[in-house]
Write an enzyme that holds these catalytic residues in place. Structure first.
Site, PDB file in Angstrom:
ATOM      1  N   ILE A  74      14.103  38.113 -40.651  1.00  0.00           N
ATOM      2  CA  ILE A  74      12.671  37.653 -41.053  1.00  0.00           C
ATOM      3  C   ILE A  74      12.394  36.066 -41.056  1.00  0.00           C
ATOM      4  O   ILE A  74      11.455  35.859 -40.333  1.00  0.00           O
ATOM      5  CB  ILE A  74      12.422  38.208 -42.518  1.00  0.00           C
ATOM      6  CG1 ILE A  74      12.657  39.619 -42.447  1.00  0.00           C
ATOM      7  CG2 ILE A  74      10.930  37.824 -43.032  1.00  0.00           C
ATOM      8  CD1 ILE A  74      12.418  40.365 -44.035  1.00  0.00           C
ATOM      9  N   ALA A  91      19.329  34.544 -48.645  1.00  0.00           N
ATOM     10  CA  ALA A  91      19.556  35.342 -50.064  1.00  0.00           C
ATOM     11  C   ALA A  91      20.941  36.023 -49.417  1.00  0.00           C
ATOM     12  O   ALA A  91      21.137  36.345 -48.075  1.00  0.00           O
ATOM     13  CB  ALA A  91      18.353  36.166 -50.224  1.00  0.00           C
ATOM     14  N   PHE A 131      19.259  62.010 -44.292  1.00  0.00           N
ATOM     15  CA  PHE A 131      19.673  62.748 -45.543  1.00  0.00           C
ATOM     16  C   PHE A 131      18.800  64.183 -45.487  1.00  0.00           C
ATOM     17  O   PHE A 131      17.710  64.107 -44.936  1.00  0.00           O
ATOM     18  CB  PHE A 131      19.516  61.948 -46.960  1.00  0.00           C
ATOM     19  CG  PHE A 131      20.369  60.826 -46.740  1.00  0.00           C
ATOM     20  CD1 PHE A 131      21.489  60.935 -46.187  1.00  0.00           C
ATOM     21  CD2 PHE A 131      20.026  59.541 -47.573  1.00  0.00           C
ATOM     22  CE1 PHE A 131      22.574  59.745 -46.613  1.00  0.00           C
ATOM     23  CE2 PHE A 131      20.795  58.541 -47.787  1.00  0.00           C
ATOM     24  CZ  PHE A 131      22.096  58.724 -47.373  1.00  0.00           C
ATOM     25  N   SER A 171      11.169  41.265 -53.539  1.00  0.00           N
ATOM     26  CA  SER A 171      11.460  42.572 -52.909  1.00  0.00           C
ATOM     27  C   SER A 171      11.008  43.693 -53.439  1.00  0.00           C
ATOM     28  O   SER A 171      10.838  43.763 -54.566  1.00  0.00           O
ATOM     29  CB  SER A 171      13.099  42.716 -52.762  1.00  0.00           C
ATOM     30  OG  SER A 171      13.359  44.075 -52.147  1.00  0.00           O
ATOM     31  N   VAL A 217      11.527  46.712 -44.017  1.00  0.00           N
ATOM     32  CA  VAL A 217      10.986  45.744 -42.722  1.00  0.00           C
ATOM     33  C   VAL A 217      11.776  46.290 -41.669  1.00  0.00           C
ATOM     34  O   VAL A 217      13.048  46.360 -41.786  1.00  0.00           O
ATOM     35  CB  VAL A 217      11.276  44.235 -43.197  1.00  0.00           C
ATOM     36  CG1 VAL A 217      10.592  43.679 -42.222  1.00  0.00           C
ATOM     37  CG2 VAL A 217      10.933  43.808 -44.551  1.00  0.00           C
ATOM     38  N   TYR A 245      20.939  43.464 -56.729  1.00  0.00           N
ATOM     39  CA  TYR A 245      20.047  42.793 -55.791  1.00  0.00           C
ATOM     40  C   TYR A 245      18.601  42.848 -56.512  1.00  0.00           C
ATOM     41  O   TYR A 245      17.840  41.735 -56.195  1.00  0.00           O
ATOM     42  CB  TYR A 245      20.283  43.660 -54.465  1.00  0.00           C
ATOM     43  CG  TYR A 245      19.032  43.228 -53.322  1.00  0.00           C
ATOM     44  CD1 TYR A 245      19.234  41.827 -52.782  1.00  0.00           C
ATOM     45  CD2 TYR A 245      17.980  43.632 -53.250  1.00  0.00           C
ATOM     46  CE1 TYR A 245      18.333  41.555 -51.797  1.00  0.00           C
ATOM     47  CE2 TYR A 245      17.099  43.523 -52.049  1.00  0.00           C
ATOM     48  CZ  TYR A 245      17.287  42.235 -51.580  1.00  0.00           C
ATOM     49  OH  TYR A 245      16.446  41.896 -50.649  1.00  0.00           O
ATOM     50  N   ARG A 255       9.151  56.271 -47.224  1.00  0.00           N
ATOM     51  CA  ARG A 255       9.196  54.746 -47.477  1.00  0.00           C
ATOM     52  C   ARG A 255       7.776  54.103 -46.863  1.00  0.00           C
ATOM     53  O   ARG A 255       7.422  54.437 -45.892  1.00  0.00           O
ATOM     54  CB  ARG A 255      10.496  54.198 -46.727  1.00  0.00           C
ATOM     55  CG  ARG A 255      11.736  54.725 -47.012  1.00  0.00           C
ATOM     56  CD  ARG A 255      12.166  53.863 -48.105  1.00  0.00           C
ATOM     57  NE  ARG A 255      13.498  54.260 -48.473  1.00  0.00           N
ATOM     58  CZ  ARG A 255      13.779  55.315 -49.203  1.00  0.00           C
ATOM     59  NH1 ARG A 255      12.562  55.904 -49.589  1.00  0.00           N
ATOM     60  NH2 ARG A 255      14.976  55.680 -49.425  1.00  0.00           N
ATOM     61  N   LYS A 296      16.055  39.607 -57.573  1.00  0.00           N
ATOM     62  CA  LYS A 296      14.692  39.321 -56.937  1.00  0.00           C
ATOM     63  C   LYS A 296      13.874  39.241 -58.217  1.00  0.00           C
ATOM     64  O   LYS A 296      12.842  38.438 -58.204  1.00  0.00           O
ATOM     65  CB  LYS A 296      14.373  40.347 -55.920  1.00  0.00           C
ATOM     66  CG  LYS A 296      15.301  40.204 -54.623  1.00  0.00           C
ATOM     67  CD  LYS A 296      14.597  39.024 -53.919  1.00  0.00           C
ATOM     68  CE  LYS A 296      15.529  38.688 -52.619  1.00  0.00           C
ATOM     69  NZ  LYS A 296      15.242  37.779 -51.922  1.00  0.00           N
ATOM     70  N   LYS A 322      22.298  42.286 -37.714  1.00  0.00           N
ATOM     71  CA  LYS A 322      22.296  42.371 -39.146  1.00  0.00           C
ATOM     72  C   LYS A 322      23.181  43.642 -39.630  1.00  0.00           C
ATOM     73  O   LYS A 322      23.626  44.018 -40.648  1.00  0.00           O
ATOM     74  CB  LYS A 322      20.838  42.920 -39.783  1.00  0.00           C
ATOM     75  CG  LYS A 322      20.016  41.830 -40.252  1.00  0.00           C
ATOM     76  CD  LYS A 322      18.863  42.167 -40.793  1.00  0.00           C
ATOM     77  CE  LYS A 322      19.306  42.376 -42.360  1.00  0.00           C
ATOM     78  NZ  LYS A 322      18.176  42.774 -43.270  1.00  0.00           N
TER      79      LYS A 322
HETATM   80  N1  LIG Z   1      14.921  43.408 -44.387  1.00  0.00           N
HETATM   81  C1  LIG Z   1      14.261  43.760 -45.446  1.00  0.00           C
HETATM   82  O1  LIG Z   1      14.001  45.009 -44.966  1.00  0.00           O
HETATM   83  C2  LIG Z   1      13.939  43.129 -46.556  1.00  0.00           C
HETATM   84  C3  LIG Z   1      13.174  43.804 -47.735  1.00  0.00           C
HETATM   85  C4  LIG Z   1      12.872  43.143 -48.987  1.00  0.00           C
HETATM   86  C5  LIG Z   1      13.429  41.717 -49.016  1.00  0.00           C
HETATM   87  N2  LIG Z   1      13.887  41.168 -47.854  1.00  0.00           N
HETATM   88  C6  LIG Z   1      14.336  39.611 -48.183  1.00  0.00           C
HETATM   89  O2  LIG Z   1      13.972  39.054 -47.119  1.00  0.00           O
HETATM   90  C7  LIG Z   1      14.829  37.854 -46.911  1.00  0.00           C
HETATM   91  C8  LIG Z   1      15.103  37.532 -45.471  1.00  0.00           C
HETATM   92  O3  LIG Z   1      16.149  38.914 -45.203  1.00  0.00           O
HETATM   93  P1  LIG Z   1      16.587  39.251 -43.958  1.00  0.00           P
HETATM   94  O4  LIG Z   1      16.173  40.783 -43.731  1.00  0.00           O
HETATM   95  O5  LIG Z   1      15.889  38.508 -42.776  1.00  0.00           O
HETATM   96  O6  LIG Z   1      18.208  39.137 -43.848  1.00  0.00           O
HETATM   97  P2  LIG Z   1      19.337  38.369 -42.776  1.00  0.00           P
HETATM   98  O7  LIG Z   1      20.609  38.531 -43.409  1.00  0.00           O
HETATM   99  O8  LIG Z   1      18.803  38.526 -41.612  1.00  0.00           O
HETATM  100  O9  LIG Z   1      18.631  36.979 -43.333  1.00  0.00           O
HETATM  101  C9  LIG Z   1      19.142  36.237 -44.405  1.00  0.00           C
HETATM  102  C10 LIG Z   1      19.479  34.817 -43.873  1.00  0.00           C
HETATM  103  O10 LIG Z   1      19.979  33.977 -45.113  1.00  0.00           O
HETATM  104  C11 LIG Z   1      21.207  33.290 -44.761  1.00  0.00           C
HETATM  105  N3  LIG Z   1      21.926  32.853 -45.930  1.00  0.00           N
HETATM  106  C12 LIG Z   1      22.465  33.619 -46.758  1.00  0.00           C
HETATM  107  N4  LIG Z   1      22.868  32.934 -47.938  1.00  0.00           N
HETATM  108  C13 LIG Z   1      22.670  31.739 -47.573  1.00  0.00           C
HETATM  109  C14 LIG Z   1      22.933  30.651 -48.343  1.00  0.00           C
HETATM  110  N5  LIG Z   1      23.705  30.724 -49.471  1.00  0.00           N
HETATM  111  N6  LIG Z   1      22.782  29.304 -47.810  1.00  0.00           N
HETATM  112  C15 LIG Z   1      21.905  29.274 -46.513  1.00  0.00           C
HETATM  113  N7  LIG Z   1      21.575  30.356 -46.014  1.00  0.00           N
HETATM  114  C16 LIG Z   1      22.145  31.661 -46.454  1.00  0.00           C
HETATM  115  C17 LIG Z   1      22.060  33.912 -43.826  1.00  0.00           C
HETATM  116  O11 LIG Z   1      23.038  33.535 -43.043  1.00  0.00           O
HETATM  117  C18 LIG Z   1      20.726  34.424 -43.008  1.00  0.00           C
HETATM  118  O12 LIG Z   1      20.524  34.044 -41.683  1.00  0.00           O
HETATM  119  C19 LIG Z   1      16.018  37.927 -47.904  1.00  0.00           C
HETATM  120  O13 LIG Z   1      15.503  37.016 -49.035  1.00  0.00           O
HETATM  121  C20 LIG Z   1      15.861  39.161 -48.211  1.00  0.00           C
HETATM  122  O14 LIG Z   1      16.304  39.546 -49.674  1.00  0.00           O
HETATM  123  C21 LIG Z   1      14.165  41.639 -46.729  1.00  0.00           C
END
Ligand SMILES: NC(=O)c1ccc[n+]([C@@H]2O[C@H](COP(=O)([O-])OP(=O)(O)OC[C@H]3O[C@@H](n4cnc5c(N)ncnc54)[C@H](O)[C@@H]3O)[C@@H](O)[C@H]2O)c1
Length: 306
Positions: A12, A74, A199, A114, A168, A137, A206, A141, A176
């Site tokens: 994201i 995260a 399932f 989230s 998302v 998790y 969703r 959040k 990922k």
């Molecule tokens: N993808 C989804 O469906 C979804 C749904 C709800 C919430 N989120 C939230 O959206 C955000 C982005 O998620 P995403 O799907 O892009 O995941 P992602 O794993 O692709 O991106 C997370 C990024 O954070 C970096 N990271 C993790 N720990 C770190 C740290 N300690 N210091 C610096 N960088 C760090 C990782 O290297 C990664 O690039 C997150 O906060 C996640 O909780 C995602």
């Protein structure tokens, strides 16, 4: 304008970083420790990258002053059971990002919350209901949202906008692995000529949201007049059979689902966002239905883009 995107090497965050460059012609600095992100998501990125951990302070000076922060970094693995690590990175890491913002006079922080805060609660899910997360998790959040609320009460000149992302999917989630969306996992199975496995009997729903809508929610948050937490989704839940139909249509295939028993004791059967608050406070209007979002995404994947 100059913006910081934490977690910008991830799914994201990289989409937000590109949109800021392309649509807003902004300078962007990404902060990432590359623990779950991948440099390839940033292929073609024109900005700066600081390699660092949100838990440390050693990046504060290297990033310097920005106009706003988009905090995405995260631990994103919802099955992670190391509670201490989850809380440290997600909550203390966020606290550190807020301290950075305070020290550098950054007045606006948009951060990723989230739908996991809602657990298995009633639908549609409302920002005002008491969070009932089912895993650490979602708990992390929910605590981030509490922290943001308290922080905004104390630092009245700062605007903190939390976005509760639902499920998302979309470009740049390729790296990922098992945490990529179900839509991408099913696409991969079907691309390999296999029947898509879901399932029994694919009827769980969703609130799937295309990453292009989420980018819009994040950019709109730059104009929010006050601190808030808002759902970010489509508000129109669909089931896994509908996902498979849309994939078949987009890919020109006719693969029937293969149903199997759900091995998990806990599983969200249904998610649906109430979007009234996001509409009122962020002027957020999702533009992509599931069918249109999947059609667009499949076109991108079929071109070999990730
Ligand atoms: N993808 C989804 O469906 C979804 C749904 C709800 C919430 N989120 C939230 O959206 C955000 C982005 O998620 P995403 O799907 O892009 O995941 P992602 O794993 O692709 O991106 C997370 C990024 O954070 C970096 N990271 C993790 N720990 C770190 C740290 N300690 N210091 C610096 N960088 C760090 C990782 O290297 C990664 O690039 C997150 O906060 C996640 O909780 C995602």
């Amino acid at each position: 304008m100059r913006y910081l995107v934490t977690g910008g090497a991830g799914f994201i965050g990289s989409n937000i970083a590109f949109a800021l460059e392309e649509e807003r012609k902004a300078k962007v600095v990404v902060l990432d420790d590359f623990s779950s992100g991948d440099f390839r998501t940033l292929s073609g990125f024109g900005g700066d990258v600081v390699a660092g951990d949100i838990l440390s302070r050693d990046w504060f000076g290297r990033v310097g002053k920005v106009d706003a922060v988009f905090h995405q970094a995260a631990v994103v693995d919802t099955t992670e059971t190391d509670q201490r690590r989850m809380m440290a990175v997600n909550v203390d890491g966020f606290r550190n990002v807020l301290e950075y913002a305070l020290e550098h006079g950054v007045k606006r922080v948009v951060y990723a919350s989230s739908a996991a805060v809602y657990g298995n609660s009633e639908c549609p899910m409302l920002e005002t209901q008491t969070p009932t997360p089912e895993n650490v998790y979602g708990f992390s959040k929910a605590i981030m949202d509490n922290l943001a609320r308290e922080w905004a009460e104390v630092h009245k000149d700062m605007t903190l906008v939390g976005l509760r992302y639902f499920n998302v999917y979309g470009p740049r989630e390729y790296y990922k692995g098992k945490m990529a969306s179900m839509i991408f996992q099913l696409y991969r199975q079907m691309k390999a000529g296999k029947r898509p496995r879901v399932f029994k009997y694919g009827e769980q729903t969703r609130d799937f949201v295309y990453v292009k809508d989420l980018v819009r929610a994040n950019l709109n948050a730059l104009d929010a007049e006050r601190s808030c937490v808002c759902n970010a989704a489509t508000g129109r839940p669909e089931n896994f059979n509908a996902v498979i139909d849309a994939l078949n249509k987009g890919m020109g295939t006719d693969l029937a689902p293969e149903y199997f028993d759900n091995p998990y004791g806990f599983y969200q059967n249904r998610t649906q966002a109430d979007l009234r608050q996001a509409k009122a406070l962020l002027n957020y209007r999702p533009e992509w239905s599931l069918a249109d979002g999947i059609a667009d995404y499949v076109k991108i994947l079929e071109k070999g883009w990730k």
